[in-house]
Design a protein around this motif. Structure first.
Motif, mmCIF file in Angstrom:
data_model
loop_
_atom_site.group_PDB
_atom_site.id
_atom_site.type_symbol
_atom_site.label_atom_id
_atom_site.label_comp_id
_atom_site.label_asym_id
_atom_site.label_seq_id
_atom_site.Cartn_x
_atom_site.Cartn_y
_atom_site.Cartn_z
ATOM 1 N N LEU A 32 66.002 10.392 13.011
ATOM 2 C CA LEU A 32 65.449 12.025 13.185
ATOM 3 C C LEU A 32 65.560 12.955 14.051
ATOM 4 O O LEU A 32 65.694 13.506 14.457
ATOM 5 N N ARG A 33 66.323 12.175 15.176
ATOM 6 C CA ARG A 33 66.857 12.847 16.419
ATOM 7 C C ARG A 33 67.981 13.628 16.117
ATOM 8 O O ARG A 33 68.864 14.259 17.013
ATOM 9 N N ASP A 34 68.970 12.751 15.239
ATOM 10 C CA ASP A 34 69.984 13.488 15.002
ATOM 11 C C ASP A 34 70.429 14.472 13.253
ATOM 12 O O ASP A 34 71.011 15.045 13.606
ATOM 13 N N VAL A 35 68.561 14.004 12.637
ATOM 14 C CA VAL A 35 69.210 15.092 11.362
ATOM 15 C C VAL A 35 68.339 15.661 11.796
ATOM 16 O O VAL A 35 67.753 16.727 10.498
ATOM 17 N N GLY A 36 66.318 15.353 12.277
ATOM 18 C CA GLY A 36 65.753 16.595 11.990
ATOM 19 C C GLY A 36 64.699 16.351 11.418
ATOM 20 O O GLY A 36 63.616 16.827 11.466
ATOM 21 N N ALA A 37 64.877 15.869 10.384
ATOM 22 C CA ALA A 37 63.750 15.968 9.718
ATOM 23 C C ALA A 37 64.489 14.855 7.981
ATOM 24 O O ALA A 37 65.548 14.899 7.851
ATOM 25 N N VAL A 38 63.426 14.114 8.216
ATOM 26 C CA VAL A 38 64.749 12.923 6.658
ATOM 27 C C VAL A 38 62.895 12.541 5.986
ATOM 28 O O VAL A 38 61.557 12.273 6.185
ATOM 29 N N ARG A 39 62.914 12.253 4.774
ATOM 30 C CA ARG A 39 61.892 11.900 3.423
ATOM 31 C C ARG A 39 62.121 10.500 3.739
ATOM 32 O O ARG A 39 63.279 10.168 4.258
ATOM 33 N N LEU A 40 60.347 9.431 2.606
ATOM 34 C CA LEU A 40 61.013 8.578 3.097
ATOM 35 C C LEU A 40 61.868 7.951 1.770
ATOM 36 O O LEU A 40 62.753 7.235 2.314
ATOM 37 N N SER A 41 62.755 8.624 0.930
ATOM 38 C CA SER A 41 63.330 8.050 0.673
ATOM 39 C C SER A 41 64.671 7.507 1.079
ATOM 40 O O SER A 41 65.185 6.271 1.284
ATOM 41 N N ASP A 42 65.139 8.654 1.832
ATOM 42 C CA ASP A 42 66.635 9.216 2.680
ATOM 43 C C ASP A 42 66.195 8.062 3.750
ATOM 44 O O ASP A 42 67.198 7.197 4.008
ATOM 45 N N ALA A 43 64.838 7.778 4.238
ATOM 46 C CA ALA A 43 65.139 6.314 5.109
ATOM 47 C C ALA A 43 65.663 5.356 4.671
ATOM 48 O O ALA A 43 66.100 3.787 5.578
ATOM 49 N N ALA A 44 64.586 5.049 3.407
ATOM 50 C CA ALA A 44 64.889 3.842 2.970
ATOM 51 C C ALA A 44 66.347 2.972 2.623
ATOM 52 O O ALA A 44 67.097 2.108 2.854
ATOM 53 N N ALA A 45 67.294 4.288 2.333
ATOM 54 C CA ALA A 45 68.699 4.179 1.498
ATOM 55 C C ALA A 45 69.723 3.883 2.585
ATOM 56 O O ALA A 45 70.390 3.826 3.024
ATOM 57 N N GLU A 46 69.516 4.483 4.048
ATOM 58 C CA GLU A 46 69.994 4.681 4.938
ATOM 59 C C GLU A 46 69.816 3.193 6.028
ATOM 60 O O GLU A 46 70.605 2.741 6.078
ATOM 61 N N LEU A 47 68.352 2.730 5.908
ATOM 62 C CA LEU A 47 68.175 1.671 6.162
ATOM 63 C C LEU A 47 68.915 0.303 5.040
ATOM 64 O O LEU A 47 68.987 -1.119 5.303
ATOM 65 N N GLY A 48 68.626 0.511 4.051
ATOM 66 C CA GLY A 48 69.034 -0.471 2.668
ATOM 67 C C GLY A 48 68.086 -1.710 2.689
ATOM 68 O O GLY A 48 68.293 -2.431 2.469
ATOM 69 N N VAL A 49 66.781 -0.470 2.986
ATOM 70 C CA VAL A 49 65.367 -1.554 2.631
ATOM 71 C C VAL A 49 64.221 -0.560 1.522
ATOM 72 O O VAL A 49 65.045 0.348 1.285
ATOM 73 N N ALA A 50 63.402 -1.882 1.158
ATOM 74 C CA ALA A 50 62.843 -0.780 0.170
ATOM 75 C C ALA A 50 61.675 0.259 0.822
ATOM 76 O O ALA A 50 61.822 0.189 2.026
ATOM 77 N N ASN A 51 61.629 0.677 0.089
ATOM 78 C CA ASN A 51 60.962 2.620 0.385
ATOM 79 C C ASN A 51 58.935 1.971 0.923
ATOM 80 O O ASN A 51 59.063 1.903 2.383
ATOM 81 N N SER A 52 58.666 0.499 0.612
ATOM 82 C CA SER A 52 57.570 -0.012 1.584
ATOM 83 C C SER A 52 57.498 -0.352 2.624
ATOM 84 O O SER A 52 57.150 -0.048 3.068
ATOM 85 N N THR A 53 58.768 -0.564 2.709
ATOM 86 C CA THR A 53 59.374 -0.640 4.094
ATOM 87 C C THR A 53 59.474 0.213 5.382
ATOM 88 O O THR A 53 59.133 -0.434 6.299
ATOM 89 N N ALA A 54 60.209 0.843 4.775
ATOM 90 C CA ALA A 54 60.472 1.694 5.159
ATOM 91 C C ALA A 54 59.394 2.425 5.493
ATOM 92 O O ALA A 54 58.932 3.363 6.706
ATOM 93 N N HIS A 55 58.260 2.688 5.054
ATOM 94 C CA HIS A 55 57.325 3.726 4.821
ATOM 95 C C HIS A 55 56.141 2.922 6.455
ATOM 96 O O HIS A 55 55.832 3.355 7.340
ATOM 97 N N ARG A 56 55.871 1.483 6.450
ATOM 98 C CA ARG A 56 55.726 0.415 7.382
ATOM 99 C C ARG A 56 56.473 0.976 8.813
ATOM 100 O O ARG A 56 55.469 0.831 9.700
ATOM 101 N N LEU A 57 57.857 1.287 8.934
ATOM 102 C CA LEU A 57 57.825 1.173 10.659
ATOM 103 C C LEU A 57 57.927 2.873 10.376
ATOM 104 O O LEU A 57 58.335 2.834 11.416
ATOM 105 N N LEU A 58 58.490 3.932 9.451
ATOM 106 C CA LEU A 58 57.639 5.836 9.835
ATOM 107 C C LEU A 58 55.353 5.729 10.741
ATOM 108 O O LEU A 58 55.871 6.505 10.725
ATOM 109 N N ALA A 59 55.331 4.701 9.695
ATOM 110 C CA ALA A 59 53.669 4.011 9.966
ATOM 111 C C ALA A 59 53.953 4.228 11.894
ATOM 112 O O ALA A 59 52.762 4.329 12.351
#
Length: 265
Positions: A26-53
């Motif tokens: 978030l600091r370096d990119v500034g705007a992140v979609r859920l799917s991008d976050a999941a891909a960056e971490l190599g996790v499922a969308n549901s896991t990325a959603h919980r972290l972002l929440a």
């Protein structure tokens, strides 16, 4: 002097590491979609959603109407000066816990840094319908009850510096707290009301369904150190506005002020 190499810890807590990687993203990119976050971490969308929440909950991210995540106010917040906030928290904690037990509602300790309100501590209610822990959150001061109580302590010159948008200038973005002249006049008038009553009121300004009352804490010189707030489900706001809550909060503030009388920020 030779720089020390920072090595990866032997025991990595994956969830904590992933949350911190999202903060960096978030600091370096500034705007992140859920799917991008999941891909960056190599996790499922549901896991990325919980972290972002959790990042949203703690103020490190915000989500717009298009469900895109952006850096939150906590990401750009510098540290409070020196260690006095720890003393304030330690001395206020037992009083806030007693207030929560007495009122059945979540109470918080808040300080103001510039135009932001920072939640140093929360004593969370045990009732089923309650406002949750806010510790660590950073919110716009004018949208919080404690922030309003602390802004009301400032003179107009300081408020002008913090909030008045110079003629001919436009706000930088939605996060810019500065106001044009007409809105600034209404803003200072509202703070005058808070100053006269001694109580800041948040009616769903920071979160839908949540309201709060805030009262400033002073040291022996009359300097505002912070504020306590009691956050309540909005369905119980009228009940508390007409009930003993404000008196209970004032007694709590009086007791805290005895313990922090010599504290200096």
């Amino acid at each position: 002097m030779q720089k020390r190499v920072i090595e990866r810890p032997s025991y990595v807590i994956a969830s904590a590491d992933n949350a911190l990687r999202l903060v960096v993203l978030l600091r370096d990119v500034g705007a992140v979609r859920l799917s991008d976050a999941a891909a960056e971490l190599g996790v499922a969308n549901s896991t990325a959603h919980r972290l972002l929440a959790m990042l949203v909950y703690r103020g490190f991210a915000v989500q717009d109407e298009h469900r895109i995540y952006h850096p939150g106010p906590a990401l750009g917040a510098g540290p409070a000066r020196r260690g006095w906030t720890r003393d304030l928290t330690d001395r206020a904690r037992p009083h806030l816990e007693a207030l929560t037990a007495q009122t059945g509602e979540t109470s918080n300790l808040v300080i103001r840094v510039g135009t932001q309100a920072r939640f140093l501590y929360s004593a969370e209610s045990a009732t089923i319908l309650r406002v949750g822990d806010r510790q660590g959150q950073v919110l716009d001061a004018h949208r919080t009850a404690g922030g309003q109580a602390l802004l009301a302590e400032l003179d107009e010159a300081v408020l002008t510096q913090l909030y008045l948008l110079p003629d001919g200038q436009e706000r930088r973005d939605d996060a810019d707290p500065r106001l044009p002249t007409d809105e600034f006049a209404a803003f200072t008038a509202a703070l005058s009301t808070v100053r006269n009553s001694g109580v800041g009121i948040n009616l769903q300004l920071s979160e839908n369904g949540v309201s709060a009352f805030g009262i400033a804490i002073h040291n022996h010189r009359g300097l505002a150190l912070g504020a306590i707030t009691v956050a309540v489900p909005s369905t119980r706001y009228q009940q508390h506005a007409r009930g003993p809550l404000i008196g209970q909060m004032r007694r709590c503030v009086h007791e805290i002020e005895i313990d922090v009388a010599e504290l200096e920020p």
